[in-house]
Design a protein around this motif. Structure first.
Motif, mmCIF file in Angstrom:
data_model
loop_
_atom_site.group_PDB
_atom_site.id
_atom_site.type_symbol
_atom_site.label_atom_id
_atom_site.label_comp_id
_atom_site.label_asym_id
_atom_site.label_seq_id
_atom_site.Cartn_x
_atom_site.Cartn_y
_atom_site.Cartn_z
ATOM 1 N N LEU A 151 0.915 -1.053 0.137
ATOM 2 C CA LEU A 151 0.019 0.049 0.001
ATOM 3 C C LEU A 151 0.880 1.206 0.033
ATOM 4 C CD1 LEU A 151 -2.750 1.497 0.283
ATOM 5 C CD2 LEU A 151 -2.438 1.276 2.835
ATOM 6 N N ILE A 152 1.994 1.229 0.801
ATOM 7 C CA ILE A 152 2.844 2.571 1.096
ATOM 8 C C ILE A 152 3.349 2.831 -0.249
ATOM 9 C CG2 ILE A 152 4.610 3.439 2.180
ATOM 10 C CD1 ILE A 152 3.634 2.121 4.700
ATOM 11 N N LEU A 153 4.087 1.839 -0.726
ATOM 12 C CA LEU A 153 4.856 1.780 -2.197
ATOM 13 C C LEU A 153 4.017 2.251 -3.391
ATOM 14 C CD1 LEU A 153 7.384 -1.101 -1.970
ATOM 15 C CD2 LEU A 153 7.836 1.201 -1.420
ATOM 16 N N SER A 154 2.627 1.793 -3.480
ATOM 17 C CA SER A 154 1.899 1.865 -4.389
ATOM 18 C C SER A 154 1.234 3.471 -4.346
ATOM 19 C CB SER A 154 0.809 1.082 -4.626
ATOM 20 O OG SER A 154 0.126 1.135 -3.391
ATOM 21 N N VAL A 155 1.103 4.031 -2.955
ATOM 22 C CA VAL A 155 0.438 5.559 -3.142
ATOM 23 C C VAL A 155 1.606 6.399 -3.327
ATOM 24 C CG1 VAL A 155 0.058 6.869 -1.150
ATOM 25 C CG2 VAL A 155 -1.230 4.731 -1.077
ATOM 26 N N LEU A 156 2.955 6.043 -3.030
ATOM 27 C CA LEU A 156 4.069 6.822 -3.133
ATOM 28 C C LEU A 156 4.530 7.007 -4.684
ATOM 29 C CD1 LEU A 156 6.479 6.034 -0.060
ATOM 30 C CD2 LEU A 156 5.093 8.047 -0.372
ATOM 31 N N THR A 157 4.137 5.800 -5.365
ATOM 32 C CA THR A 157 4.577 5.986 -6.648
ATOM 33 C C THR A 157 3.430 6.390 -7.827
ATOM 34 O OG1 THR A 157 4.365 3.529 -6.781
ATOM 35 C CG2 THR A 157 6.382 4.220 -6.518
ATOM 36 N N PHE A 158 2.211 6.402 -7.135
ATOM 37 C CA PHE A 158 0.865 6.720 -7.788
ATOM 38 C C PHE A 158 0.975 8.117 -8.459
ATOM 39 C CE2 PHE A 158 -3.348 8.502 -8.498
ATOM 40 C CZ PHE A 158 -3.960 7.191 -9.139
ATOM 41 N N GLU A 159 0.594 8.391 -9.772
ATOM 42 C CA GLU A 159 0.726 9.480 -10.389
ATOM 43 C C GLU A 159 -0.570 9.576 -11.221
ATOM 44 O OE1 GLU A 159 3.259 12.088 -13.635
ATOM 45 O OE2 GLU A 159 4.447 10.982 -12.151
ATOM 46 N N GLN A 160 -1.331 10.479 -11.318
ATOM 47 C CA GLN A 160 -2.780 10.549 -12.180
ATOM 48 C C GLN A 160 -2.137 11.160 -13.670
ATOM 49 O OE1 GLN A 160 -6.262 12.843 -10.515
ATOM 50 N NE2 GLN A 160 -4.910 13.254 -8.648
ATOM 51 N N LEU A 179 -5.538 2.172 -7.391
ATOM 52 C CA LEU A 179 -4.035 1.865 -7.057
ATOM 53 C C LEU A 179 -3.701 0.616 -8.022
ATOM 54 C CD1 LEU A 179 -3.611 2.262 -3.206
ATOM 55 C CD2 LEU A 179 -2.534 3.848 -5.067
ATOM 56 N N GLY A 180 -4.418 -0.322 -7.974
ATOM 57 C CA GLY A 180 -4.249 -1.644 -8.718
ATOM 58 C C GLY A 180 -4.745 -1.568 -10.102
ATOM 59 N N ASN A 181 -5.028 -0.589 -10.583
ATOM 60 C CA ASN A 181 -5.578 -0.366 -12.071
ATOM 61 C C ASN A 181 -4.463 -0.647 -13.034
ATOM 62 O OD1 ASN A 181 -7.086 -0.126 -14.286
ATOM 63 N ND2 ASN A 181 -7.738 1.896 -13.960
ATOM 64 N N TYR A 182 -4.272 -1.705 -13.717
ATOM 65 C CA TYR A 182 -3.396 -1.652 -14.865
ATOM 66 C C TYR A 182 -3.835 -0.711 -15.712
ATOM 67 C CZ TYR A 182 -1.649 -5.980 -12.376
ATOM 68 O OH TYR A 182 -1.114 -6.807 -11.261
ATOM 69 N N GLY A 183 -2.773 -0.008 -16.341
ATOM 70 C CA GLY A 183 -3.073 0.949 -17.386
ATOM 71 C C GLY A 183 -3.353 2.317 -16.859
ATOM 72 N N HIS A 184 -3.682 2.288 -15.597
ATOM 73 C CA HIS A 184 -3.764 3.684 -15.183
ATOM 74 C C HIS A 184 -2.776 3.947 -13.951
ATOM 75 C CE1 HIS A 184 -6.487 6.952 -13.395
ATOM 76 N NE2 HIS A 184 -5.715 6.854 -12.434
ATOM 77 N N SER A 185 -2.271 2.985 -13.293
ATOM 78 C CA SER A 185 -1.128 2.955 -12.059
ATOM 79 C C SER A 185 -0.081 2.222 -12.838
ATOM 80 C CB SER A 185 -1.611 2.558 -10.906
ATOM 81 O OG SER A 185 -0.737 2.511 -9.947
ATOM 82 N N TYR A 186 1.286 3.178 -12.761
ATOM 83 C CA TYR A 186 2.195 2.396 -13.372
ATOM 84 C C TYR A 186 2.684 1.164 -12.563
ATOM 85 C CZ TYR A 186 2.665 6.430 -16.384
ATOM 86 O OH TYR A 186 2.264 7.334 -17.367
ATOM 87 N N PHE A 187 2.456 1.437 -11.173
ATOM 88 C CA PHE A 187 3.095 0.159 -10.135
ATOM 89 C C PHE A 187 2.040 -0.565 -9.616
ATOM 90 C CE2 PHE A 187 6.269 3.755 -10.672
ATOM 91 C CZ PHE A 187 7.356 2.800 -10.949
ATOM 92 N N ALA A 188 0.967 -0.758 -10.338
ATOM 93 C CA ALA A 188 -0.238 -1.427 -9.828
ATOM 94 C C ALA A 188 0.278 -2.868 -9.382
ATOM 95 C CB ALA A 188 -1.171 -1.687 -10.903
ATOM 96 N N VAL A 189 1.141 -3.464 -9.852
ATOM 97 C CA VAL A 189 1.646 -4.728 -9.507
ATOM 98 C C VAL A 189 1.963 -4.852 -8.040
ATOM 99 C CG1 VAL A 189 3.963 -4.636 -10.158
ATOM 100 C CG2 VAL A 189 2.773 -6.810 -10.229
ATOM 101 N N ILE A 190 2.302 -3.541 -7.419
ATOM 102 C CA ILE A 190 2.979 -3.685 -6.166
ATOM 103 C C ILE A 190 1.732 -3.715 -5.259
ATOM 104 C CG2 ILE A 190 3.956 -1.971 -4.369
ATOM 105 C CD1 ILE A 190 5.492 -0.701 -6.479
ATOM 106 N N ILE A 191 0.720 -2.996 -5.606
ATOM 107 C CA ILE A 191 -0.440 -3.284 -4.393
ATOM 108 C C ILE A 191 -1.011 -4.414 -4.750
ATOM 109 C CG2 ILE A 191 -1.900 -1.722 -6.022
ATOM 110 C CD1 ILE A 191 -2.078 -1.858 -2.255
ATOM 111 N N ASN A 192 -1.447 -5.019 -5.823
ATOM 112 C CA ASN A 192 -1.911 -6.052 -6.244
ATOM 113 C C ASN A 192 -1.096 -7.448 -5.639
ATOM 114 O OD1 ASN A 192 -3.963 -4.877 -7.483
ATOM 115 N ND2 ASN A 192 -3.088 -5.044 -9.440
#
Length: 228
Positions: free
Chosen positions: A28-37, A53-66
């Motif tokens: 959660l922490i890593l994905s929030v820190l790397t999230f960008e709209q 956060l886990g939306n592939y195609g929207h969040s570059y690091f979705a694999v982290i939270i998933n």
């Protein structure tokens, strides 16, 4: 001999539980820190959801939270399974079984991200359903089964968990128009543009998740093995 065996099982349960919570929070922490709209802005808990956060195609690091949701939650499921082996009350069984199903649903949220819409929303729905029921079973475990996993903090967190997770499910059923057409919150996990500054589905979701993780951690700490 029995006490030693129980202590070993308790140790395994505690370690898997702590590992699960660590995996969940790290993801959660890593994905929030790397999230960008799209406009370059970061994550906002007031109007972004876990699903985004886990939306592939929207969040570059979705694999982290998933990945954190999936593997962390499965580790917590093992905590529940080991805890069933050292049950101190018949009410331990429905409590830990339902708690395990809650974490299993959380793992399914990571396994089936918002890109797999129908399975994802079902997983979210049952995460909150099982989480609410788990807190009820915990109360019955204490009041009827007179279980030993008691502390004032854990009991208060159980009440908060029940209220917050029920609040995610009930407003649409009660006719509160907090979403367009009064749709259930778990169908409102993704908003593209011009989102409100304060978006109720996101707020109710994060409060429910935070209370559940806090309560589960407190339950796990109650099973911390005694020093031999």
């Amino acid at each position: 001999m029995v006490a030693r065996t129980n202590n070993k099982v308790s140790t395994l349960a505690f370690r898997f539980g702590m590992l699960g919570i660590f995996g969940l929070l790290l993801g959660l922490i890593l994905s929030v820190l790397t999230f960008e709209q799209y406009d370059g802005k970061g994550f906002n808990f007031l109007n972004h959801t876990l699903s985004e956060l886990g939306n592939y195609g929207h969040s570059y690091f979705a694999v982290i939270i998933n990945g954190g949701l999936f593997f962390g939650s499965l580790s917590a499921v093992l905590f529940c399974l080991f805890s069933l082996q050292i049950a101190d009350s018949p009410w331990s069984y429905p409590f830990f079984s339902c708690l395990g199903l809650t974490f299993f649903s959380l793992a399914a949220i990571g396994l089936f991200p918002i890109n797999v819409y129908h399975l994802h929303t079902v997983a979210i729905k049952y995460f909150f359903v099982f989480g609410s029921v788990s807190s009820i079973f915990y109360g019955l475990y204490l009041l009827v089964g007179r279980g030993r996993l008691f502390s004032r903090a854990t009991s208060i967190l159980a009440i908060v968990t029940f209220v917050s997770m029920s609040a995610f499910l009930l407003p649409p059923l009660l006719g509160f128009e907090l979403t367009e057409g009064g749709r259930a919150f778990y169908h409102e996990m993704l908003v593209e543009m011009h989102r409100p500054t304060i978006w109720w589905p996101a707020i109710f979701e994060w409060v429910g998740i935070a209370s559940f993780v806090s309560w589960s951690t407190s339950v796990m700490l109650s099973l911390r093995p005694k020093a031999s």
